[in-house]
Scaffold this motif. Structure first.
Motif, PDB file in Angstrom:
ATOM      1  N   ALA A 229     -16.107  12.775 -33.558  1.00 48.39           N
ATOM      2  CA  ALA A 229     -14.704  12.976 -33.947  1.00 48.39           C
ATOM      3  C   ALA A 229     -14.608  13.494 -35.377  1.00 48.39           C
ATOM      4  N   LEU A 230     -15.427  12.947 -36.281  1.00 52.59           N
ATOM      5  CA  LEU A 230     -15.425  13.420 -37.670  1.00 52.59           C
ATOM      6  C   LEU A 230     -15.896  14.869 -37.751  1.00 52.59           C
ATOM      7  N   GLY A 231     -16.905  15.204 -36.946  1.00 56.39           N
ATOM      8  CA  GLY A 231     -17.405  16.573 -36.937  1.00 56.39           C
ATOM      9  C   GLY A 231     -16.340  17.561 -36.472  1.00 56.39           C
ATOM     10  N   MET A 232     -15.593  17.186 -35.427  1.00 58.65           N
ATOM     11  CA  MET A 232     -14.519  18.057 -34.945  1.00 58.65           C
ATOM     12  C   MET A 232     -13.444  18.220 -36.001  1.00 58.65           C
ATOM     13  N   ALA A 233     -13.145  17.155 -36.726  1.00 59.88           N
ATOM     14  CA  ALA A 233     -12.131  17.233 -37.778  1.00 59.88           C
ATOM     15  C   ALA A 233     -12.593  18.136 -38.920  1.00 59.88           C
ATOM     16  N   LEU A 234     -13.872  18.050 -39.279  1.00 57.71           N
ATOM     17  CA  LEU A 234     -14.400  18.898 -40.354  1.00 57.71           C
ATOM     18  C   LEU A 234     -14.393  20.363 -39.954  1.00 57.71           C
ATOM     19  N   ILE A 235     -14.800  20.646 -38.723  1.00 61.44           N
ATOM     20  CA  ILE A 235     -14.830  22.036 -38.263  1.00 61.44           C
ATOM     21  C   ILE A 235     -13.432  22.632 -38.261  1.00 61.44           C
ATOM     22  N   SER A 236     -12.439  21.828 -37.910  1.00 55.73           N
ATOM     23  CA  SER A 236     -11.064  22.338 -37.846  1.00 55.73           C
ATOM     24  C   SER A 236     -10.509  22.717 -39.215  1.00 55.73           C
ATOM     25  N   GLN A 237     -11.100  22.187 -40.290  1.00 56.87           N
ATOM     26  CA  GLN A 237     -10.621  22.511 -41.629  1.00 56.87           C
ATOM     27  C   GLN A 237     -10.850  23.973 -41.972  1.00 56.87           C
TER      28      GLN A 237
END
Length: 285
Positions: A229-237
């Motif tokens: 979930a953290l990885g998906m949030a970082l990529i979306s930035q």
């Protein structure tokens, strides 16, 4: 004696005489083509073709999206075939040809059109080296598939190589380098270097982790889902920058593993010592 011969030559009661005429022989059954996995392969092929068309029209951001979509679809066709038990030799060949277009020819043409055209012979030579190395890598993968440790790739896989080249174009385009790229020497030569690096890394014997032993049906710790979930949030930035950064780390990870195992005195080849047990533990030389 004649009666005995007649009884042998004549068909017995209840048994029909075999009809060997060409019209009566059963026709060989035609082999069909499984639709579902090949739909994903065709969609991946369309992604590569779409990227080429967009690059020809100067829309390099759309070209990059086409290549990354092709990567996602390419990772799904094999899994879908295994899950639905629809693997076939036709599908394997179709997948290789689609990979050559989407991750071999398309990135070479896109990078040439974006920056390398201004270098003249040096530019198209770098694009050709990448394209040729992609073809060699796919051919070697197909011939060595039975003797390579499945946990590792022999050389950088072609989708990851395409992600390096196209990801760099995407972040530069997102940063504002959309026109006049061929007139910026440092950017042109940086692109040339990255293209050569990605191409040659595909045909090395350096081991790259394949993630094939990561099963979706296996239980994982709760913290793994949090990390995803953290990885998906970082990529979306910042999607272009994060994707390029991830694939750049992956493109260097093989060399890091190679150096580490050499320093420890361990074997670094991904070719298994026995073709009967290609999944045996460890890397063998």
């Amino acid at each position: 004696m004649n009666e005995l011969q007649d009884s042998v030559l004549e068909p017995q009661d209840g048994v029909e005489a075999a009809d060997n005429t060409p019209e009566a022989r059963p026709r060989p059954r035609r082999k069909g083509i499984y639709v579902l996995p090949n739909l994903f392969t065709l969609a991946a092929l369309f992604g590569g073709f779409y990227a080429i068309v967009m690059a020809m029209n100067g829309r390099f951001d759309s070209a990059a999206i086409g290549i990354f979509c092709a990567m996602v679809l390419d990772s799904l066709d094999g899994r879908v075939a295994r899950m639905t038990n629809t693997q076939s030799a036709f599908g394997e060949q179709m997948d290789s040809l689609a990979d050559m277009v989407s991750f071999g020819a398309a990135p070479a043409l896109i990078v040439y059109e974006w920056a390398l055209k201004g270098l003249g012979k040096a530019g198209w030579a770098a694009a050709f080296v990448y394209c040729a190395c992609a073809a060699l890598r796919l051919a070697r993968f197909n011939t060595n598939i039975g003797v390579v440790d499945k946990r590792f790739f022999q050389g950088l896989p072609s989708p990851a190589a395409a992600a390096l080249v196209i990801g760099f174009i995407w972040i530069m385009d997102d940063a504002g380098f959309r026109e006049g790229v061929k007139d910026i020497p440092w950017l042109v030569w940086a692109t040339w270097t990255l293209t050569i690096y990605a191409g040659l890394t595909m045909v090395t014997n350096v081991p790259f982790y394949s993630f094939k032993d990561f099963g979706l049906k296996k239980s994982v710790p709760f913290v793994t889902l949090v990390a995803i979930a953290l990885g998906m949030a970082l990529i979306s930035q910042h999607v272009p920058g994060m994707l390029f950064g991830l694939f750049m780390l992956y493109g260097l990870s093989g060399y890091a593993m190679y150096v580490y195992r050499r320093m420890k005195g361990k074997h670094v080849s991904v070719i298994a010592t026995s073709t009967d047990e290609p999944d045996e533990k460890g890397l063998h030389q």
